[in-house]
Write a protein that holds these residues in place. Structure first.
Motif, PDB file in Angstrom:
ATOM      1  N   ARG A   1     -22.671   9.136  15.804  1.00 25.54           N
ATOM      2  CA  ARG A   1     -21.601   9.924  15.372  1.00 25.54           C
ATOM      3  C   ARG A   1     -20.031   9.730  16.314  1.00 25.54           C
ATOM      4  O   ARG A   1     -18.840   9.577  15.990  1.00 25.54           O
ATOM      5  CB  ARG A   1     -21.737  11.450  15.160  1.00 25.54           C
ATOM      6  N   GLN A   2     -20.509  10.023  17.646  1.00 20.27           N
ATOM      7  CA  GLN A   2     -19.483   9.768  18.566  1.00 20.27           C
ATOM      8  C   GLN A   2     -18.876   8.278  18.772  1.00 20.27           C
ATOM      9  O   GLN A   2     -17.739   8.120  19.178  1.00 20.27           O
ATOM     10  CB  GLN A   2     -19.919  10.282  19.915  1.00 20.27           C
TER      11      GLN A   2
ATOM     12  N   HIS B   1     -18.650   6.467  16.266  1.00 25.53           N
ATOM     13  CA  HIS B   1     -17.653   6.107  15.146  1.00 25.53           C
ATOM     14  C   HIS B   1     -16.658   6.767  15.325  1.00 25.53           C
ATOM     15  O   HIS B   1     -15.421   6.292  15.064  1.00 25.53           O
ATOM     16  CB  HIS B   1     -18.533   6.553  13.938  1.00 25.53           C
ATOM     17  N   GLU B   2     -16.556   8.222  15.871  1.00 27.65           N
ATOM     18  CA  GLU B   2     -15.282   8.887  15.872  1.00 27.65           C
ATOM     19  C   GLU B   2     -14.628   8.347  16.826  1.00 27.65           C
ATOM     20  O   GLU B   2     -13.121   8.430  16.886  1.00 27.65           O
ATOM     21  CB  GLU B   2     -15.720  10.403  16.490  1.00 27.65           C
ATOM     22  N   SER B   3     -14.938   7.703  18.200  1.00 26.90           N
ATOM     23  CA  SER B   3     -14.016   7.194  19.051  1.00 26.90           C
ATOM     24  C   SER B   3     -13.459   6.030  18.663  1.00 26.90           C
ATOM     25  O   SER B   3     -12.402   5.599  19.180  1.00 26.90           O
ATOM     26  CB  SER B   3     -14.892   7.072  20.501  1.00 26.90           C
TER      27      SER B   3
END
Length: 238
Positions: free
Chosen positions: A95-96, A98-100
């Motif tokens: 998730r991180q 993808h977010e970054s």
């Protein structure tokens, strides 16, 4: 078109400096431009794979949670909770990523903080109130180092949370870069009661997994326990 006009059109200079190159097809077909296009294509495919991995792990978590209420056996419940923690460690990582949008690297301190919070909140009973603090040097870590490291942290923090804590119990997670080599050291410590005499880490599935993952990172898991609490540490490459 008359012959003279066709000749003038064919030999007149382009309106812009780059028009001649673009019209000839040289720029678009050069090795550099083909390489750039391929890199962009691969980066797009990587982001899509990370997005799918994130969604797939989240789906697995949701499906497992649907079955949680049917588990009555204590040993089965403990195995279920341990499995959830491990999957959550990977889900948070993807998730991180993808977010970054940073490709294959994550902010290690941010990742550890989110992971420790998830582990603590997923621990049943009063132990979920034991504070877990995180202090990390500013480190960007690659995906293939973050995966085993995240699983090690999940196992160590889970193990600490299941100690018999005093009322003022605490868990501290720290990461420090080592000046002598291109590595950093993770340390997880608590002020819970000491491990019992003759404690065998290889008899604990979680600690046995942490030992194996430490080997993937090129180190061994170091554990020290006394009346003041327990400390575990492992180094990893940057």
């Amino acid at each position: 078109m008359p012959m003279l006009q066709r000749f003038q059109a064919a030999h007149s200079p382009p309106d812009q400096p780059g028009d001649a190159v673009a019209s000839s097809g040289v720029s678009g077909d050069s090795p550099e431009s083909r390489l750039t296009a391929r890199i962009q294509e691969l980066e797009s495919e990587l982001r899509e794979l990370q997005h799918r991995a994130k969604n797939s792990l989240q789906l697995v978590i949701s499906l497992l949670k649907l079955q949680a209420g049917r588990i009555r056996d204590p040993d089965a419940r403990a195995a279920y909770e341990q499995t959830m923690v491990r999957i959550e460690a990977l889900a948070i990582l993807y998730r991180q990523l993808h977010e970054s949008g940073a490709g294959t690297h994550v902010d290690l301190g941010r990742y550890i903080s989110a992971l420790c919070e998830a582990v603590r909140e997923g621990t049943p009973g009063a132990l979920s109130r034991v504070p877990v603090s995180v202090d990390s040097d500013p480190i960007q870590i690659g995906l293939y180092e973050a995966m085993p490291l995240g699983l090690i942290i999940a196992e160590l923090v889970t193990n600490s949370l299941h100690h018999a804590f005093p009322e003022d119990g605490w868990i501290r997670v720290s990461v420090r870069q080592q000046a002598e080599d291109n590595r950093a050291r993770l340390t997880v410590e608590d002020n819970g009661r000491a491990l019992p005499a003759g404690f065998d880490a290889t008899a604990e599935d979680g600690l046995m997994l942490a030992e194996a993952l430490a080997g993937q990172l090129g180190d061994t898991l170091s554990t020290d326990s006394d009346a003041a609490g327990t400390t575990a540490s492992v180094s990893f490459p940057l």
